[in-house]
Write an enzyme that holds these catalytic residues in place. Sequence first.
Site, mmCIF file in Angstrom:
data_model
loop_
_atom_site.group_PDB
_atom_site.id
_atom_site.type_symbol
_atom_site.label_atom_id
_atom_site.label_comp_id
_atom_site.label_asym_id
_atom_site.label_seq_id
_atom_site.Cartn_x
_atom_site.Cartn_y
_atom_site.Cartn_z
ATOM 1 N N SER A 372 1.377 -9.046 -4.269
ATOM 2 C CA SER A 372 1.249 -8.197 -3.486
ATOM 3 C C SER A 372 0.144 -7.927 -2.255
ATOM 4 O O SER A 372 -0.715 -8.998 -2.845
ATOM 5 C CB SER A 372 1.683 -7.025 -4.003
ATOM 6 N N LYS A 373 0.626 -7.539 -0.902
ATOM 7 C CA LYS A 373 -0.227 -6.831 -0.476
ATOM 8 C C LYS A 373 -2.154 -6.526 -1.023
ATOM 9 O O LYS A 373 -3.475 -7.506 -0.416
ATOM 10 C CB LYS A 373 -0.522 -6.190 0.539
ATOM 11 N N ARG A 374 -1.642 -6.113 -2.205
ATOM 12 C CA ARG A 374 -3.402 -6.032 -2.576
ATOM 13 C C ARG A 374 -3.420 -6.721 -3.744
ATOM 14 O O ARG A 374 -5.480 -6.429 -3.593
ATOM 15 C CB ARG A 374 -2.308 -4.280 -3.860
ATOM 16 N N THR A 375 -3.479 -7.631 -3.753
ATOM 17 C CA THR A 375 -3.318 -8.516 -4.339
ATOM 18 C C THR A 375 -4.939 -9.094 -3.808
ATOM 19 O O THR A 375 -5.996 -10.476 -3.666
ATOM 20 C CB THR A 375 -2.964 -9.477 -5.023
ATOM 21 N N GLY A 376 -4.792 -9.980 -2.360
ATOM 22 C CA GLY A 376 -5.851 -10.054 -1.139
ATOM 23 C C GLY A 376 -4.699 -10.779 0.072
ATOM 24 O O GLY A 376 -3.699 -10.561 0.217
#
Length: 609
Positions: A372-376
């Site tokens: 997801s976006k949070r993962t990079g």
Amino acid sequence: MHHGDRVAEALEVERELLLVRALEKPAPEALGVGVRQLAVARLPRQLEHGRGAQAAVEVLVQAYLGDRAHQFARGQGRFGAHRRALRPLARRGESAGRDSRSTGAYPLRPRTSPSSEEPVTPTPRLRFAPSPTGHLHIGGARTALFNWAYARRMGGKFLLRIEDTDRERSRPEYERSILEGLRWMGIDWDEGPDVGGPLGPYRQSERYERYKAAAEELLATGAAYLCFCSAERLDALRAERTQAHENPAYDGKCRTLDPADSLRRRAAGEPAVLRFRVPAGQTRLDDWIRGEVVFDNKEVEDWVMVRSSGDPIYNFVVVIDDIDMAITHVLRGEEHLTNTPKQVLLYQAFARTPPLFAHLPLMLGKDKKKLSKRTGDTSLQDYRDKGYPPEAVLNFLALQGWALDDKTTVFSLAQLVERFDPHHVSPSGSIFDPEKFLWMAGEYIRHDTLERVAERCAPFVVAAGLATHAELDARRDWYRAAVAAEKERIRLYSELPARIAYLFAKDAELVYQDDAMAAAKKHAERVATLTAYLEWLAPRLEPLEAAAVRDATKAWVKERALAMPALFQPLRCALTGAAGGVDLFEAMRLLGAERVRARLELALRRLAE
RNA sequence: GGCCCCAUCGUCUAGUUCGGCCUAGGACACCAGGUUUUCAUCCUGGCGACAGGGGUUCAAAUCCCCUUGGGGUCACCA
């Protein structure tokens, strides 16, 4: 013939074949594929283990074949197949009926309800249906790639549909970005919002009339009903259910309302959503990758098809569109698996056969959770901006859940199209490995042509402020030579600028990196060596013949009984300011005589202390 | 928590359909050598896995069951 006789005969055949093989004679065609494969596969290994050919044959015959006899006699398994092959007249066909998973060929499902003139289409039609609420996600890119590859392989159609029913979050610029991203990867489409097509429009926001009609149809037949429950009631219900550890689904309060009454209430302006009336029973689907998946309808709630605003919802429109656009296969992420029963039920309500679903494994981050976006970096754009070759992106993405064969990791789009089979996609999720991705990017750059690498690096060189496009064009050959000198050292196009910056620096401003300086200063006689070398080198600088000077330089070092690094380390520092990198004579050629002299003279002072 | 999916080296995977080609293959990463003016490339070698337990079978990574572990999903998002 007696069983025992058959077995004896077969074993005799096997023994003979093994001998034939061991003696390197060609195997007779008549012996059957199974046996031949067996022997071909097993014998070399046996031989490798240090046995002689005869002994190897004995091992195989006794230990391996000996006690398998009864299975052979029963006609089972591979040996049974072998027997059947040996006896073409023997009865066959116990396994005539097979499911779609085992027929690798063509699992297209014919439509069951030909509404009069609708022809049964033999052409697979697949789609990628992104929602323009962000840039193209790397997982979405893989989904698109797989759909595309299968469509191309089967000579079918691939279409693009924009799922913009979420008016709040959908943005035209994201749509543009997604299309651009797909094109960048080399994916094209036969029908889509930009190119049109016979079954459009291909943007959901332009299809509302159609959804409205479909919704009313379902309402009329009773497959759907109006629900007047307030958001507050729904929230409270959900909270209560969750607390009781129950499935927090809608309780069906409005299910039994009188339809005529509901219609009147809606007409009077009371806000209502349209819910699907999930029937009792079970819903099953035959997933291409996962096999049969069964859901109890009790677990499927009466889901909302149309908002109170009148805007339809994904699970509803996706089915309408896939029906209208004659979609035959749907490859999508596993997160959609639990949506599928809702959709299958809808197909049933319309008396249509669902497409063949293939739920692709998720792409996971290091934390094993959905990327997801949070993962990079998750948007395709990121990788493009970072200078990954599109071919590498494609190749790497294809490897997430699929493999060409047991050995090949680097392959082209053409090979992918030639071989891609969704049935062989792995069902389990894959962790995205940035290291391997980087390696693959480098692999593509190393094997690409100089022309193309130079061209693709150019924007990065310009962006780094080293030169303008015009300047690079003006010194085209020189720029190419500079790229050639670094081509196998970079893994991303974006890595080039830093590596060739020394060529653009003013001589007096060349930065000596710490490790380069340290290496140079290890040699006490550095200044003397460099002085002598400069004197020797000066007359050979123009014109500079790299190979010749390289050889001569080494000879020069040898004559003076120096260690190679005693010259090369200070020299490298003087010319490039770095401890590692290009061939120094290549660097000299790139720099030109004057600057080489200037940098060496400067170094005599800069490296003195 | 309910439901659903999944389980081979640290990672991506081959092998799983249809049980014997498996003494489990390849790639990334890592380690050790070699080549090189250095770095990188390249070459050679090494390390390293069938989650556990029961079955079925002459034979199980492969089929079945259980356990464990991981994930997905439960919206008037897609």
